[in-house]
Design an enzyme around this catalytic site. Structure first.
Site, PDB file in Angstrom:
ATOM      1  N   GLY A 188       0.764  -1.198   0.057  1.00 26.71           N
ATOM      2  CA  GLY A 188      -0.051  -0.120  -0.018  1.00 26.71           C
ATOM      3  C   GLY A 188       0.758   1.446  -0.098  1.00 26.71           C
ATOM      4  O   GLY A 188       0.312   2.468   0.095  1.00 26.71           O
ATOM      5  N   SER A 214       6.682 -10.973  -5.870  1.00 26.33           N
ATOM      6  CA  SER A 214       5.483 -10.886  -6.680  1.00 26.33           C
ATOM      7  C   SER A 214       5.772  -9.776  -7.884  1.00 26.33           C
ATOM      8  O   SER A 214       6.457  -8.838  -7.442  1.00 26.33           O
ATOM      9  CB  SER A 214       4.361 -10.658  -5.850  1.00 26.33           C
ATOM     10  N   ARG A 215       4.869  -9.946  -8.901  1.00 24.80           N
ATOM     11  CA  ARG A 215       4.849  -8.690  -9.736  1.00 24.80           C
ATOM     12  C   ARG A 215       3.695  -7.798  -9.228  1.00 24.80           C
ATOM     13  O   ARG A 215       2.936  -8.217  -8.678  1.00 24.80           O
ATOM     14  CB  ARG A 215       4.729  -9.192 -11.326  1.00 24.80           C
ATOM     15  N   ALA A 216       3.596  -6.692  -9.906  1.00 25.62           N
ATOM     16  CA  ALA A 216       2.621  -5.699  -9.513  1.00 25.62           C
ATOM     17  C   ALA A 216       1.403  -6.568 -10.122  1.00 25.62           C
ATOM     18  O   ALA A 216       1.112  -6.961 -11.074  1.00 25.62           O
ATOM     19  CB  ALA A 216       2.872  -4.147 -10.300  1.00 25.62           C
ATOM     20  N   ILE A 217       0.238  -6.169  -9.100  1.00 26.79           N
ATOM     21  CA  ILE A 217      -0.979  -6.611  -9.423  1.00 26.79           C
ATOM     22  C   ILE A 217      -1.911  -5.187  -9.673  1.00 26.79           C
ATOM     23  O   ILE A 217      -2.375  -5.103 -10.946  1.00 26.79           O
ATOM     24  CB  ILE A 217      -1.956  -7.466  -8.295  1.00 26.79           C
ATOM     25  N   THR A 218      -2.006  -4.330  -8.924  1.00 23.43           N
ATOM     26  CA  THR A 218      -2.705  -2.875  -9.038  1.00 23.43           C
ATOM     27  C   THR A 218      -1.684  -1.730  -8.829  1.00 23.43           C
ATOM     28  O   THR A 218      -1.921  -0.773  -8.739  1.00 23.43           O
ATOM     29  CB  THR A 218      -3.677  -2.858  -8.234  1.00 23.43           C
ATOM     30  N   SER A 219      -0.371  -2.155  -8.377  1.00 20.90           N
ATOM     31  CA  SER A 219       0.665  -1.059  -7.846  1.00 20.90           C
ATOM     32  C   SER A 219       1.374  -0.655  -9.107  1.00 20.90           C
ATOM     33  O   SER A 219       1.472  -1.315 -10.067  1.00 20.90           O
ATOM     34  CB  SER A 219       1.709  -1.635  -6.833  1.00 20.90           C
ATOM     35  N   ASP A 276     -10.146  -6.169   1.521  1.00 20.55           N
ATOM     36  CA  ASP A 276      -8.831  -6.465   1.973  1.00 20.55           C
ATOM     37  C   ASP A 276      -9.131  -7.020   3.552  1.00 20.55           C
ATOM     38  O   ASP A 276      -8.866  -6.484   4.559  1.00 20.55           O
ATOM     39  CB  ASP A 276      -7.844  -5.561   2.009  1.00 20.55           C
ATOM     40  N   LYS A 308      -2.353   0.854   3.273  1.00 20.25           N
ATOM     41  CA  LYS A 308      -3.524  -0.200   3.305  1.00 20.25           C
ATOM     42  C   LYS A 308      -3.843  -0.140   4.840  1.00 20.25           C
ATOM     43  O   LYS A 308      -4.857  -0.283   5.069  1.00 20.25           O
ATOM     44  CB  LYS A 308      -2.581  -1.460   2.882  1.00 20.25           C
TER      45      LYS A 308
END
Length: 513
Positions: A188, A214-219, A276, A308
């Protein structure tokens, strides 16, 4: 999920078989198929739009959602496949496929029980998660499950059970030795690219830290996106093991190994719903750490009005639940609450964040002090948690490992072991956002800054994003840059600038007194 089938004779009847056609439609991890409304299979099987269908090749079978079309995008004798469906079936154009109604999903009864307020045990959650991983849940089903677990939050036993089944239905890594360290940030917060620095410090000290990210999902960037501008990250398990054996650490993309595979599916739906829930967050974080073979983990919880986690009370409750659930699996966890009121570092976007990492590791003049301090705090906590560093001395030791160059040398070695070090790209187009009046920066909106970076092209355009020129509390003059937008195309730059012009509350300046 794709499942292998026992050898069976190839279907000879053509009444219910269609030719595979790759459409190049990207649907993230959703398996979607496209068939004509007047297709003989749709008519004979009674298939309608959004039906769940079983699609079978000679040796693979998947469950997919059917979309129907009335144009000649696909022919009457064809079934069009999304990229996710194509890769799972492992077919080529023209291969014969059979399509029929999917079998009933029995775990939906358990999911409906949760909607009506009933608690779920290990067996119920195992059946639900297994079907999710197998691709048997449509987005409607997934949304219902996520919402049911948010409306009536998971209790302690359910959270433990969900954590357990999430890592048990995927792969698990094991490493030599009894001490494997890891870190995770709840997220976040734009920037905050501490992981490469932490891995370099900890591995330079001799602890083992095989970091799958991880790769970005929404960031605007995930750790894997930023690291990929510096070295290859798409390594298979054998290559990961070689790197860790040689350098005691790695920073690789976790998608090459199936760790807690339900997690990415649930996260995608949670983000779309803007939900979330605490229990699912805990299960998400801990299931991947346990699956990765970690024994000691430091968790970074940024707290701020647009992070977040919004309040200290929420952070305290979440911290205790994380420790309690981790303890049920013998996982030692230390939670570090950090400032989430503004971005960390200067860069937001893969290459810009990577440049921050290099500046800190190389101890360059002007390197972002907040990123350095946070990385040393997290690395220091890991060094102490590892057991051979006295409590209260870890942060200082981490700073020494950075200052004397050991961390930079270790990072270079890790990059070479992963396939060779790269130079982050620079954007072709850059444009400053100027401060409208003199005063002091009193507020920064993390979410709107992240969106600005994404509109500029991040993370798909690696060099795109935002470079911060100011921090909270800085005195600024009218006409001074607050940040600089980076884009690889003129169109993306203009799109981002239009957003900034319409959202002047990305930051706030108090008037001079």
């Amino acid at each position: 999920m794709t499942r292998s089938l026992a050898a069976t004779p190839t279907t000879t009847a053509t009444d219910h078989s269609l030719q595979a056609r790759r459409l190049g439609v990207h649907t993230q991890d959703q398996a979607i198929v496209f068939m004509r409304t007047d297709c003989h299979v749709c008519r004979s099987e009674g298939l309608s739009a959004r039906s769940q269908v079983s699609v079978r090749s000679d040796d693979q079978e998947i469950v997919a959602t059917l979309y129907q079309i009335s144009t000649d995008v696909v022919q009457l004798n064809e079934v069009g496949l999304s990229e996710a469906a194509w890769h799972r079936l492992q077919v080529t154009d023209g291969d014969r496929l059979t399509v029929r109604h999917a079998d009933p999903v029995e775990s939906l009864a358990e999911m409906r029980r949760r909607i009506y307020g009933h608690r779920l045990d290990d067996g119920s959650l195992r059946s639900i998660v297994s079907d999710i991983v197998a691709g048997r849940y449509s987005d409607v089903h997934l949304s219902a499950f996520v919402t049911a677990c948010a409306a009536l939050p998971l209790d302690h036993n359910e959270t433990i059970a969900l954590t357990r089944v999430m890592f048990e239905v995927g792969e698990r890594l094991s490493w030599p030795g009894s001490l494997i360290v890891d870190k995770h940030s709840v997220g976040g917060l734009p920037g905050n690219r501490t992981t490469p620095i932490v891995v370099a410090i900890v591995a330079a000290h001799g602890l083992t830290m095989p970091k799958t990210s991880s790769r970005a999902i929404t960031s605007p960037a995930g750790t894997a996106d930023a690291m990929e501008t510096l070295a290859p990250v798409d390594l298979d398990l054998a290559a990961i093991r070689r790197v860790v054996e040689r350098e005691s650490g790695c920073i690789v993309w976790g998608g090459s190994v199936r760790l807690s595979p339900a997690d990415d599916v649930l996260i995608r739906v949670e983000r779309a719903l803007d939900l979330d829930s605490e229990g699912q967050l805990i299960a998400s974080v801990l299931s991947k750490k346990i699956a990765a073979g970690s024994t000691h983990v430091v968790l970074d919880l940024p707290v701020g009005p647009t992070a977040k986690i919004r309040s200290a009370d929420t952070a305290a409750t979440l911290s205790q639940r994380l420790v309690d659930v981790a303890g049920a699996f013998g996982l030692q966890v230390r939670v570090v609450q950090s400032d989430g009121s503004q971005p960390v570092g200067q860069g937001i976007g893969p290459a810009l964040e990577a440049r921050d990492v290099l500046a800190v590791l190389q101890d360059c003049p002007g390197a972002p002090a907040d990123l350095r301090d946070r990385a040393c705090t997290l690395a220091g906590a890991l060094l102490e948690l590892g057991g051979d560093v006295l409590s209260g001395t870890g942060r200082s030791l981490a700073g020494q490992i950075l200052a004397d160059g050991r961390a930079w040398r270790k990072f270079q070695n890790i990059c070479e072991a992963q396939g060779g070090m790269r130079i982050p790209a620079e954007a072709a187009h850059q444009h400053p956002l100027l401060v409208a009046r003199s005063g002091r920066i009193v507020r920064i909106d993390n979410r709107k800054l992240a969106k600005l970076a994404k509109l500029a092209g991040a993370p798909d355009s690696k060099a795109a994003g935002v470079h911060m020129e100011c921090k909270l509390g800085h005195q600024v003059q009218a006409g001074q840059p607050f940040c600089v937008v980076h884009a690889e195309t003129r169109g993306e730059l203009e799109y981002a600038l239009d957003y900034a012009a319409a959202h002047l509350d990305i930051f706030e300046v108090s008037a001079d007194e």
